[in-house]
Design an enzyme around this catalytic site. Structure first.
Site, mmCIF file in Angstrom:
data_model
loop_
_atom_site.group_PDB
_atom_site.id
_atom_site.type_symbol
_atom_site.label_atom_id
_atom_site.label_comp_id
_atom_site.label_asym_id
_atom_site.label_seq_id
_atom_site.Cartn_x
_atom_site.Cartn_y
_atom_site.Cartn_z
ATOM 1 N N THR A 21 -34.655 -10.077 -43.282
ATOM 2 C CA THR A 21 -34.543 -10.366 -41.843
ATOM 3 C C THR A 21 -34.433 -11.862 -41.565
ATOM 4 O O THR A 21 -34.934 -12.681 -42.349
ATOM 5 C CB THR A 21 -35.795 -9.799 -41.124
ATOM 6 O OG1 THR A 21 -35.819 -10.285 -39.788
ATOM 7 C CG2 THR A 21 -37.089 -10.225 -41.802
ATOM 8 N N ASP A 22 -33.846 -12.192 -40.413
ATOM 9 C CA ASP A 22 -33.801 -13.597 -39.980
ATOM 10 C C ASP A 22 -35.185 -14.083 -39.562
ATOM 11 O O ASP A 22 -35.404 -15.286 -39.426
ATOM 12 C CB ASP A 22 -32.785 -13.795 -38.836
ATOM 13 C CG ASP A 22 -33.057 -12.950 -37.592
ATOM 14 O OD1 ASP A 22 -34.047 -12.186 -37.564
ATOM 15 O OD2 ASP A 22 -32.261 -13.056 -36.635
ATOM 16 N N GLU A 23 -36.131 -13.151 -39.347
ATOM 17 C CA GLU A 23 -37.450 -13.553 -38.843
ATOM 18 C C GLU A 23 -38.220 -14.388 -39.858
ATOM 19 O O GLU A 23 -39.181 -15.069 -39.507
ATOM 20 C CB GLU A 23 -38.248 -12.320 -38.400
ATOM 21 C CG GLU A 23 -37.496 -11.565 -37.329
ATOM 22 C CD GLU A 23 -38.294 -10.488 -36.614
ATOM 23 O OE1 GLU A 23 -39.522 -10.581 -36.545
ATOM 24 O OE2 GLU A 23 -37.649 -9.544 -36.111
ATOM 25 N N TYR A 70 -45.450 -9.231 -39.940
ATOM 26 C CA TYR A 70 -44.211 -8.604 -40.437
ATOM 27 C C TYR A 70 -43.338 -9.627 -41.162
ATOM 28 O O TYR A 70 -42.953 -9.433 -42.320
ATOM 29 C CB TYR A 70 -43.437 -7.965 -39.273
ATOM 30 C CG TYR A 70 -41.990 -7.667 -39.608
ATOM 31 C CD1 TYR A 70 -41.656 -6.709 -40.566
ATOM 32 C CD2 TYR A 70 -40.947 -8.369 -38.989
ATOM 33 C CE1 TYR A 70 -40.321 -6.448 -40.887
ATOM 34 C CE2 TYR A 70 -39.623 -8.110 -39.300
ATOM 35 C CZ TYR A 70 -39.309 -7.148 -40.253
ATOM 36 O OH TYR A 70 -37.996 -6.899 -40.579
ATOM 37 N N LYS A 126 -42.185 -9.930 -45.129
ATOM 38 C CA LYS A 126 -40.791 -9.905 -45.581
ATOM 39 C C LYS A 126 -40.462 -11.202 -46.342
ATOM 40 O O LYS A 126 -39.740 -11.173 -47.344
ATOM 41 C CB LYS A 126 -39.830 -9.749 -44.393
ATOM 42 C CG LYS A 126 -39.852 -8.391 -43.723
ATOM 43 C CD LYS A 126 -39.399 -7.254 -44.616
ATOM 44 C CE LYS A 126 -37.906 -7.275 -44.913
ATOM 45 N NZ LYS A 126 -37.489 -6.045 -45.655
HETATM 46 P P1 NAD Z 1 -37.219 1.502 -40.127
HETATM 47 O O1 NAD Z 1 -38.650 1.200 -39.853
HETATM 48 O O2 NAD Z 1 -36.412 2.240 -39.110
HETATM 49 O O3 NAD Z 1 -37.091 2.318 -41.500
HETATM 50 C C1 NAD Z 1 -37.847 2.001 -42.635
HETATM 51 C C2 NAD Z 1 -37.769 3.201 -43.572
HETATM 52 O O4 NAD Z 1 -38.513 2.882 -44.758
HETATM 53 C C3 NAD Z 1 -38.379 4.471 -42.999
HETATM 54 O O5 NAD Z 1 -37.527 5.574 -43.250
HETATM 55 C C4 NAD Z 1 -39.694 4.623 -43.747
HETATM 56 O O6 NAD Z 1 -40.092 5.978 -43.902
HETATM 57 C C5 NAD Z 1 -39.352 3.981 -45.074
HETATM 58 N N1 NAD Z 1 -40.524 3.455 -45.785
HETATM 59 C C6 NAD Z 1 -41.565 2.747 -45.259
HETATM 60 N N2 NAD Z 1 -42.460 2.455 -46.221
HETATM 61 C C7 NAD Z 1 -41.963 2.973 -47.382
HETATM 62 C C8 NAD Z 1 -42.415 2.992 -48.725
HETATM 63 N N3 NAD Z 1 -43.578 2.411 -49.069
HETATM 64 N N4 NAD Z 1 -41.665 3.615 -49.660
HETATM 65 C C9 NAD Z 1 -40.497 4.233 -49.313
HETATM 66 N N5 NAD Z 1 -40.031 4.261 -48.058
HETATM 67 C C10 NAD Z 1 -40.751 3.618 -47.108
HETATM 68 O O7 NAD Z 1 -36.555 0.079 -40.462
HETATM 69 P P2 NAD Z 1 -35.053 -0.392 -40.258
HETATM 70 O O8 NAD Z 1 -34.923 -0.961 -38.901
HETATM 71 O O9 NAD Z 1 -34.136 0.664 -40.723
HETATM 72 O O10 NAD Z 1 -35.033 -1.613 -41.284
HETATM 73 C C11 NAD Z 1 -34.582 -1.460 -42.625
HETATM 74 C C12 NAD Z 1 -34.725 -2.790 -43.342
HETATM 75 O O11 NAD Z 1 -33.982 -3.793 -42.642
HETATM 76 C C13 NAD Z 1 -36.163 -3.300 -43.403
HETATM 77 O O12 NAD Z 1 -36.362 -3.880 -44.664
HETATM 78 C C14 NAD Z 1 -36.240 -4.336 -42.307
HETATM 79 O O13 NAD Z 1 -37.177 -5.333 -42.615
HETATM 80 C C15 NAD Z 1 -34.819 -4.890 -42.338
HETATM 81 N N6 NAD Z 1 -34.359 -5.435 -41.059
HETATM 82 C C16 NAD Z 1 -34.323 -4.661 -39.928
HETATM 83 C C17 NAD Z 1 -33.839 -5.220 -38.748
HETATM 84 C C18 NAD Z 1 -33.726 -4.410 -37.486
HETATM 85 O O14 NAD Z 1 -33.294 -4.957 -36.451
HETATM 86 N N7 NAD Z 1 -34.056 -3.119 -37.471
HETATM 87 C C19 NAD Z 1 -33.437 -6.545 -38.703
HETATM 88 C C20 NAD Z 1 -33.516 -7.300 -39.871
HETATM 89 C C21 NAD Z 1 -33.955 -6.738 -41.050
HETATM 90 P P1 TYD Z 2 -38.046 -5.657 -31.152
HETATM 91 O O1 TYD Z 2 -37.021 -4.623 -30.872
HETATM 92 O O2 TYD Z 2 -39.463 -5.217 -31.377
HETATM 93 O O3 TYD Z 2 -37.518 -6.543 -32.370
HETATM 94 P P2 TYD Z 2 -38.100 -7.946 -32.986
HETATM 95 O O4 TYD Z 2 -39.456 -8.186 -32.487
HETATM 96 O O5 TYD Z 2 -38.065 -7.652 -34.453
HETATM 97 O O6 TYD Z 2 -37.120 -8.997 -32.566
HETATM 98 O O7 TYD Z 2 -38.038 -6.662 -29.951
HETATM 99 C C1 TYD Z 2 -36.869 -7.386 -29.572
HETATM 100 C C2 TYD Z 2 -37.267 -8.348 -28.480
HETATM 101 O O8 TYD Z 2 -37.627 -7.596 -27.309
HETATM 102 C C3 TYD Z 2 -38.486 -9.191 -28.830
HETATM 103 O O9 TYD Z 2 -38.313 -10.496 -28.274
HETATM 104 C C4 TYD Z 2 -39.634 -8.476 -28.125
HETATM 105 C C5 TYD Z 2 -38.962 -7.878 -26.896
HETATM 106 N N1 TYD Z 2 -39.553 -6.612 -26.397
HETATM 107 C C6 TYD Z 2 -39.893 -6.480 -25.038
HETATM 108 O O10 TYD Z 2 -39.714 -7.417 -24.236
HETATM 109 N N2 TYD Z 2 -40.434 -5.301 -24.618
HETATM 110 C C7 TYD Z 2 -40.660 -4.253 -25.468
HETATM 111 O O11 TYD Z 2 -41.209 -3.197 -25.016
HETATM 112 C C8 TYD Z 2 -40.277 -4.381 -26.847
HETATM 113 C C9 TYD Z 2 -40.504 -3.254 -27.819
HETATM 114 C C10 TYD Z 2 -39.731 -5.586 -27.261
#
Ligand code: NAD
Ligand code: TYD
Length: 354
Positions: free
Chosen positions: A133-135, A159, A163
């Site tokens: 992630t960019d975070e 989080y 990561k």
């Molecule tokens: P998500 O939470 O929707 O899915 C995570 C999946 O991993 C779930 O299916 C969960 O059951 C599985 N999981 C959790 N713990 C596990 C374990 N110990 N062993 C096996 N499986 C496990 O997350 P996502 O949004 O699909 O994100 C996927 C990846 O991308 C993550 O690594 C996250 O950090 C990264 N990412 C997500 C975003 C975003 O905007 N969603 C942005 C940047 C990076």
């Molecule tokens: P989120 O989807 O939780 O992603 P991340 O925290 O990983 O960026 O949140 C996106 C942005 O939206 C973040 O700045 C927090 C904000 N947010 C709200 O303002 N209200 C909400 O109920 C949620 C879930 C997020």
């Protein structure tokens, strides 16, 4: 040839698996713990498809992972598995340490054992792609340039710290043991099958249910939004041609303040599903207490990926958010099925004080 995908029942992983199998004959073994975020229903269209096998299990379960590697002999591992929700990491960081740090360590060790025993040509062709992630780069000021791959790691939430630790482990397993890794650091994804506790799906679902749209703080925090299918195409490209040991930032070139995102969703719903009383969904916007330590701005500079591997996002925010809202309107049963007891408990815990 086979891929081992971890976390492929979550939001991005499931989109990746669905897209992969729509374009490739290569089978996928999908290892997922099926936490609250993992949803086999998302993969229902693959039922009966011999190219997909979902295995419920933990990336940290060394015996299970070794057995899967020995049985399926994958040519690559794509690691999506993680605890991924910042707000949950604030309430309970333990699971994030367990999966994102210890789990990644165990996965790397299992994969290293398998990889080091492969014939030389297979060793060279093998890839471990780590999705991050960019975070990990921390928070930007308003006028700062977007994150490049050389930006310092400055994670601010449990989080992002977990990561960041996993990224460092992946890097070290390359430098120390020669494991052929590539890492992608992407911005906020959105699109179909997004669990409705994250900003965009939560706003769509709450708007339709007539509930408040909870905007944290002043709503001026900026995120860089990436349509999930663009993220999947970037991962396929990095898997195919990414340089070993390198990191690639993936972003959508769509920096937006949260409040603009919420207002855009309201406008689209006003157009596609107007309310009976003629009022706008925007009247449901409600400012609530800010997230502790809330990062102000993320922005991704994705020029390396474009220059080296020719990847660009296909969607603008306008096209992607329209598709996303349409998808949620067309799939109310998927939404209601994920709104289990565990989901309702979370909503109660997170929003009751505001
Ligand atoms: P998500 O939470 O929707 O899915 C995570 C999946 O991993 C779930 O299916 C969960 O059951 C599985 N999981 C959790 N713990 C596990 C374990 N110990 N062993 C096996 N499986 C496990 O997350 P996502 O949004 O699909 O994100 C996927 C990846 O991308 C993550 O690594 C996250 O950090 C990264 N990412 C997500 C975003 C975003 O905007 N969603 C942005 C940047 C990076
Ligand atoms: P989120 O989807 O939780 O992603 P991340 O925290 O990983 O960026 O949140 C996106 C942005 O939206 C973040 O700045 C927090 C904000 N947010 C709200 O303002 N209200 C909400 O109920 C949620 C879930 C997020």
């Amino acid at each position: 040839m086979t891929l081992l995908v971890t976390g492929g029942a979550g939001f991005i992983g499931a989109n990746f698996v669905l897209d992969w199998l729509a374009q490739s004959p290569e089978p996928v073994v999908n290892l997922d713990k099926l936490t609250y975020a993992g949803n086999p229903e998302t993969l229902a269209s693959l039922q009966g498809d011999a190219r997909h096998q979902l295995v419920q299990g933990d990336i940290g379960d060394v015996d299970l992972v070794r057995q899967l590697l020995a049985e399926h002999r994958p040519r690559a591992v794509v690691n999506f598995a993680a605890e991924s929700h910042v707000d949950r990491s604030i309430h309970g960081p333990g699971d994030f340490i367990h999966t994102n740090i210890v789990g990644t360590f165990n996965l790397l060790e299992s994969v290293r054992g398998y990889w080091s025993a492969l014939p030389q040509a297979d060793q060279q062709a093998f890839r471990f792609l780590h999705v991050s992630t960019d975070e990990v780069y921390g928070s930007l000021g308003h006028a700062d340039p977007a994150f490049t791959e050389n930006h310092r790691y400055e994670p601010n939430s449990p989080y992002s710290a977990s990561k960041a630790a996993s990224d460092h482990l992946v890097r070290a397993w390359h430098h120390t043991y020669g494991l052929p890794v590539v890492t992608t650091n992407c911005s906020n994804n959105y699109g179909p099958y997004h669990f409705p506790e994250k900003l965009i799906p939560l706003m769509i679902v709450n708007a339709l249910a007539g509930k408040p749209l909870p905007v944290y703080g002043d709503g001026m925090q900026i995120r860089d939004w990436l349509y999930v299918k663009d993220h999947c195409s970037a991962i396929r490209r990095v898997l195919e041609a990414g340089r070993l040991g390198e990191t690639y930032n993936v972003g959508g070139w769509n920096e937006k303040p949260n409040i603009d995102i919420v207002k855009t969703i309201c406008q689209l719903l006003d157009e596609m599903r107007p309310k009976a009383d003629g009022s706008s969904y925007a009247s449901q916007i409600s400012y609530v207490t800010d997230r502790p330590g809330h990062d102000r701005r993320y922005a991704i500079d994705a020029r390396k990926l474009e220059a080296e591997l020719g990847w660009k996002p296909a969607e603008t925010f306008e096209t992607g958010i329209r598709k996303t809202v349409q998808w949620y309107l067309a799939h109310p049963e998927w939404v209601s099925n994920v709104q289990s007891g565990a989901y309702r408990e979370w909503v109660q815990k997170q929003y009751s004080a505001s």
